[in-house]
Motif scaffolding. Sequence first.
Motif, PDB file in Angstrom:
ATOM      1  N   ARG A 133       8.065  30.127  10.167  1.00  0.00           N
ATOM      2  CA  ARG A 133       8.842  28.940  10.482  1.00  0.00           C
ATOM      3  C   ARG A 133      10.320  29.277  10.634  1.00  0.00           C
ATOM      4  O   ARG A 133      10.876  30.063   9.880  1.00  0.00           O
ATOM      5  CB  ARG A 133       8.697  27.889   9.381  1.00  0.00           C
ATOM      6  CG  ARG A 133       7.283  27.437   9.148  1.00  0.00           C
ATOM      7  CD  ARG A 133       7.245  26.348   8.106  1.00  0.00           C
ATOM      8  NE  ARG A 133       5.870  26.058   7.715  1.00  0.00           N
ATOM      9  CZ  ARG A 133       5.541  25.056   6.909  1.00  0.00           C
ATOM     10  NH1 ARG A 133       6.477  24.291   6.388  1.00  0.00           N
ATOM     11  NH2 ARG A 133       4.272  24.839   6.605  1.00  0.00           N
ATOM     12  N   SER A 172      12.153  20.090  13.651  1.00  0.00           N
ATOM     13  CA  SER A 172      11.070  20.728  12.909  1.00  0.00           C
ATOM     14  C   SER A 172      11.573  21.894  12.073  1.00  0.00           C
ATOM     15  O   SER A 172      10.887  22.333  11.139  1.00  0.00           O
ATOM     16  CB  SER A 172       9.978  21.200  13.867  1.00  0.00           C
ATOM     17  OG  SER A 172      10.427  22.261  14.685  1.00  0.00           O
ATOM     18  N   LYS A 192       6.314  15.992   6.234  1.00  0.00           N
ATOM     19  CA  LYS A 192       5.577  15.552   7.418  1.00  0.00           C
ATOM     20  C   LYS A 192       6.016  14.166   7.884  1.00  0.00           C
ATOM     21  O   LYS A 192       6.373  13.979   9.053  1.00  0.00           O
ATOM     22  CB  LYS A 192       4.068  15.552   7.132  1.00  0.00           C
ATOM     23  CG  LYS A 192       3.230  15.112   8.329  1.00  0.00           C
ATOM     24  CD  LYS A 192       1.741  15.205   8.052  1.00  0.00           C
ATOM     25  CE  LYS A 192       1.271  14.114   7.118  1.00  0.00           C
ATOM     26  NZ  LYS A 192      -0.216  14.074   7.004  1.00  0.00           N
ATOM     27  N   GLU A 246      -0.438  21.701   6.660  1.00  0.00           N
ATOM     28  CA  GLU A 246      -0.544  22.897   7.488  1.00  0.00           C
ATOM     29  C   GLU A 246      -1.336  22.629   8.762  1.00  0.00           C
ATOM     30  O   GLU A 246      -1.018  23.161   9.833  1.00  0.00           O
ATOM     31  CB  GLU A 246      -1.188  24.034   6.691  1.00  0.00           C
ATOM     32  CG  GLU A 246      -0.240  24.703   5.713  1.00  0.00           C
ATOM     33  CD  GLU A 246       1.010  25.246   6.396  1.00  0.00           C
ATOM     34  OE1 GLU A 246       0.882  25.896   7.455  1.00  0.00           O
ATOM     35  OE2 GLU A 246       2.113  25.026   5.881  1.00  0.00           O
ATOM     36  N   ARG A 296       0.996  20.847  11.058  1.00  0.00           N
ATOM     37  CA  ARG A 296       1.945  21.767  11.682  1.00  0.00           C
ATOM     38  C   ARG A 296       1.280  22.523  12.827  1.00  0.00           C
ATOM     39  O   ARG A 296       1.871  22.690  13.902  1.00  0.00           O
ATOM     40  CB  ARG A 296       2.479  22.750  10.636  1.00  0.00           C
ATOM     41  CG  ARG A 296       3.444  23.792  11.201  1.00  0.00           C
ATOM     42  CD  ARG A 296       4.000  24.671  10.081  1.00  0.00           C
ATOM     43  NE  ARG A 296       4.869  25.709  10.636  1.00  0.00           N
ATOM     44  CZ  ARG A 296       4.464  26.902  11.015  1.00  0.00           C
ATOM     45  NH1 ARG A 296       3.184  27.219  10.915  1.00  0.00           N
ATOM     46  NH2 ARG A 296       5.322  27.781  11.504  1.00  0.00           N
ATOM     47  N   ARG A 297       0.034  22.971  12.614  1.00  0.00           N
ATOM     48  CA  ARG A 297      -0.678  23.702  13.654  1.00  0.00           C
ATOM     49  C   ARG A 297      -0.905  22.823  14.887  1.00  0.00           C
ATOM     50  O   ARG A 297      -0.644  23.241  16.023  1.00  0.00           O
ATOM     51  CB  ARG A 297      -2.009  24.212  13.099  1.00  0.00           C
ATOM     52  CG  ARG A 297      -2.806  25.040  14.110  1.00  0.00           C
ATOM     53  CD  ARG A 297      -4.022  25.674  13.469  1.00  0.00           C
ATOM     54  NE  ARG A 297      -4.987  24.694  12.978  1.00  0.00           N
ATOM     55  CZ  ARG A 297      -5.169  24.393  11.702  1.00  0.00           C
ATOM     56  NH1 ARG A 297      -4.456  25.003  10.768  1.00  0.00           N
ATOM     57  NH2 ARG A 297      -6.063  23.502  11.336  1.00  0.00           N
TER      58      ARG A 297
END
Length: 249
Positions: free
Chosen positions: A120, A158, A164, A224, A227-228
Amino acid sequence: MSELATIIWVSLTFLAAGWIKGVVGMGLPTVAMGVLSLFLAPSAAAAMLVVPSLVTNIWQLLAGPAFGALLRRLATMMVAVFAGTILGIGVLTGHSASLASAALGAALALYGVVGLAAPRFTVPAKVEPWLSPLIGLITGLVTGATGVFVIPAVPYLSALGLAKEDLIQALGLSFTVSTVALACALGLSGQFQLSAASNSLLAVVPALAGMFIGQRIRSKLHPEAFRRWFFIGLVVLGAYMLARVLGTS
């Protein structure tokens, strides 16, 4: 295209665009501009997406937990977004809109690929005071040039390390300001198509329906996984924009 066929096409476009936005917090203007531009001039397509984009962005903005804190943190970025959009609108209303869209699509897809493959990116707090307005100005210029307001605002937001739901709300803030700025810029340039804007009222219901469905999916995603899918969404949207321009050239 007949009036009925146009209504169906617009409704399906905004249903799909709203669904994508509900899942990853963005994508409505990108998808809508891409599809609507197949049978409308870019300025007319931009005018048509103003109302559903504004409504869905306000919903996204107000649904989060940290509106006041985010507004204070990102205020200079939002002012610069507005100014940059006014300055860049000449590209969208001129003859270079397709080239700008292709470049934007390539950059969007590249960032998504990097985000999936690399650690990140983070923005140190000490650089935010000068970096935020710079990012906002560039985002505004890109918005004015393409009608799409994701680069570099989305990668920047981001990289701020937001949770989130805070990230989704920050995107809603940025997109709301960009939508208002785009409408004002089109109006000042004399290119705001009132007929397309009024017709866009028809797109609000399918856009909200799609967004509602997408939000239900997002609420079940692990951070996660979110994010993906966030970066996968960037790759798909960017590739779509690039392929659409190349396919019509």
